[in-house]
Scaffold this active site. Structure first.
Site, PDB file in Angstrom:
ATOM      1  N   ASP A  82     -12.911  45.407-131.061  1.00 15.95           N
ATOM      2  CA  ASP A  82     -13.772  44.228-130.987  1.00 15.95           C
ATOM      3  C   ASP A  82     -14.332  43.987-132.370  1.00 15.95           C
ATOM      4  OD1 ASP A  82     -15.029  42.088-129.910  1.00 15.95           O
ATOM      5  OD2 ASP A  82     -16.648  43.228-128.962  1.00 15.95           O
ATOM      6  N   GLU A 142      -9.315  40.741-128.564  1.00 18.78           N
ATOM      7  CA  GLU A 142      -9.725  39.569-127.809  1.00 18.78           C
ATOM      8  C   GLU A 142      -8.849  38.383-128.199  1.00 18.78           C
ATOM      9  OE1 GLU A 142     -13.879  37.199-126.895  1.00 18.78           O
ATOM     10  OE2 GLU A 142     -13.821  38.887-128.268  1.00 18.78           O
ATOM     11  N   CYS A 190     -27.219  49.925-119.738  1.00 16.39           N
ATOM     12  CA  CYS A 190     -26.968  49.343-118.429  1.00 16.39           C
ATOM     13  C   CYS A 190     -28.240  49.426-117.583  1.00 16.39           C
ATOM     14  CB  CYS A 190     -25.827  50.089-117.736  1.00 16.39           C
ATOM     15  SG  CYS A 190     -25.491  49.440-116.092  1.00 16.39           S
ATOM     16  N   ASP A 206     -21.262  47.325-129.988  1.00 19.45           N
ATOM     17  CA  ASP A 206     -19.924  46.983-130.493  1.00 19.45           C
ATOM     18  C   ASP A 206     -18.857  47.846-129.818  1.00 19.45           C
ATOM     19  OD1 ASP A 206     -21.060  45.137-132.114  1.00 19.45           O
ATOM     20  OD2 ASP A 206     -20.956  46.338-133.949  1.00 19.45           O
TER      21      ASP A 206
HETATM   22 ZN   LIG Z   1     -23.634  50.624-115.566  1.00 21.78          ZN
END
Ligand SMILES: [Zn+2]
Length: 399
Positions: free
Chosen positions: A197, A281, A369, A379
């Site tokens: 990425d 990507e 998260c 990144d």
């Molecule tokens: Zn998660």
């Protein structure tokens, strides 16, 4: 897998053959200049350009005319190819993505004019190094309307000959053969797959947790470029000093372009050697949310770092990087895959979780998260998601 190679040797024509070649070169130059004058005149008068086929028909007329009948003494194919090269050069000058300039008239004794013999059936080789009496001789090549010409065969010619080009350079004649070689499909020594990425802080982030950083001179050049541009803006447009400053700026731009190309070559070579399968990507469908300003829902928090010249320099490089990576992987038996990757920076990379949310990015550079608590570099997370999306696509598509 077929690859093209070219082999260049010094020609050793006799005086007579050399005079022949000089005349043919003169014919090619005349054809180029005549056709170029014609096309230029048409453009200025607002007429469409003649196609290559139309130019070739004109060449036939010239060869049959009284004034230019001497053109018929020269081999036809190199003259036709001169028109083909001219046609390409003019069209390339109109292509905005191409930096090529409009072709110019050819002058006598310049080095660049070459005679292309495109038909392999008309090119014969005699590679024997001994004559009938056992004396050492140079290998020979037979060309239309010239005959057998000696050349210094300094290396073995691999593959099947596709065409030959005779050029004159700094007082000597040279011939280069283009050959086609069938090489076995390579097998990549590694079996690893990686996602890449484009980073915010780094030039690129790999899904294995490593980063590729642009060398320090990017920043130094950026400063210098900004400085030189400011100097240009203070000068009176089209004045002598303005022209000088403009030339200095162009040299700096060229220098940056070379340095960037060098960096991209080194980086893509290293990655293509280590990994057999690489995912990036798909740039064509890259969404705008990744721009510096961000979207309304997710405004960019790093606008300063993402905008500016440094970013512009690296942005231009990213496409080139993918191109280099693509063909290098192909050569080494690897493979470059592109994936549409929306939400790469917002999705939790833990397979069992996969939670997608803006809130997963408390800061531009970190990922946390909000559901499972996974933490990592933003990144790297983007690269991991690209790898996951890529592998998922392979699993779905019949191979
Ligand atoms: Zn998660």
């Amino acid at each position: 897998m077929k690859i093209l190679k070219s082999f260049r040797f010094r020609l050793e024509p006799t005086t007579e053959q050399s005079q022949c070649l000089t005349r043919y070169r003169g014919c090619a130059r005349l054809v180029w200049n005549k056709a170029l004058a014609l096309q230029k005149g048409r453009l200025e008068a607002g007429y469409p350009l003649l196609s290559y086929e139309e130019l070739a028909r004109l060449l036939t007329l010239w060869r049959h005319s009284e004034e230019y009948g001497f053109l018929a003494n020269a081999p036809i194919h190199p003259l036709q190819w001169t028109l083909k090269f001219l046609d390409r050069a003019i069209r390339a000058a109109f292509d905005k993505s191409n930096p090529a300039r409009f072709p110019t008239f050819k002058k006598k004794n310049r080095d660049e004019a070459g005679l292309r013999f495109p038909d392999p059936k008309q090119i014969k080789l005699d590679l024997s190094t001994k004559d009938a009496d056992g004396r050492c001789v140079l290998p020979k090549v037979c060309l239309p309307k010239i005959g057998w010409v000696k050349f210094r065969k300094s290396r073995t010619i691999d593959g099947t000959i596709r065409n030959a080009t005779v050029t004159w350079q700094a007082g000597h004649w040279y011939i280069s053969f283009q050959t086609e070689i069938d090489v076995p499909e390579p097998v990549h020594p590694s079996e690893s797959a990686v996602g890449i990425d484009r980073g915010i802080v780094h030039f690129a982030a790999l899904s294995d947790g490593t980063f590729v950083d642009a060398p320090g001179w990017f920043r130094r050049h950026e400063k210098k470029l900004a400085w030189e541009m400011r100097k240009l803006s203070r000068k009176k447009r089209f004045s002598r000093n303005w022209q000088k400053q403009k030339a200095r700026l162009q040299r700096l731009h060229a220098h940056i372009a070379n340095a960037r190309r060098d960096f991209l070559h080194k980086t893509s070579t290293a990655i293509s050697k280590t990994h057999a399968m690489v995912f990036v990507e798909d740039l064509r469908i890259q969404n705008m949310s990744r721009s510096a300003k961000g979207t309304r829902e997710n405004p960019g928090k790093n606008v300063r770092a993402k905008s500016g010249l440094n970013k512009a320099i690296l942005d231009q490089g990213w496409f080139m990087f993918q191109t280099f990576l693509g063909y290098k992987l192909h050569w080494s038996g690897g493979w470059l895959g592109t994936v549409p990757a929306p939400y790469t920076s917002q999705r939790c990379p833990v397979p069992e979780c996969g939670h997608v949310s803006n809130a997963n990015r408390p800061r531009q550079s970190t990922f946390r998260c909000e559901r499972c608590g996974y933490e990592g570099n933003a990144d790297t997370v983007g690269a991991m998601n690209i790898l996951r999306a890529g592998l998922a696509r392979i699993a779905c598509s019949p191979v």
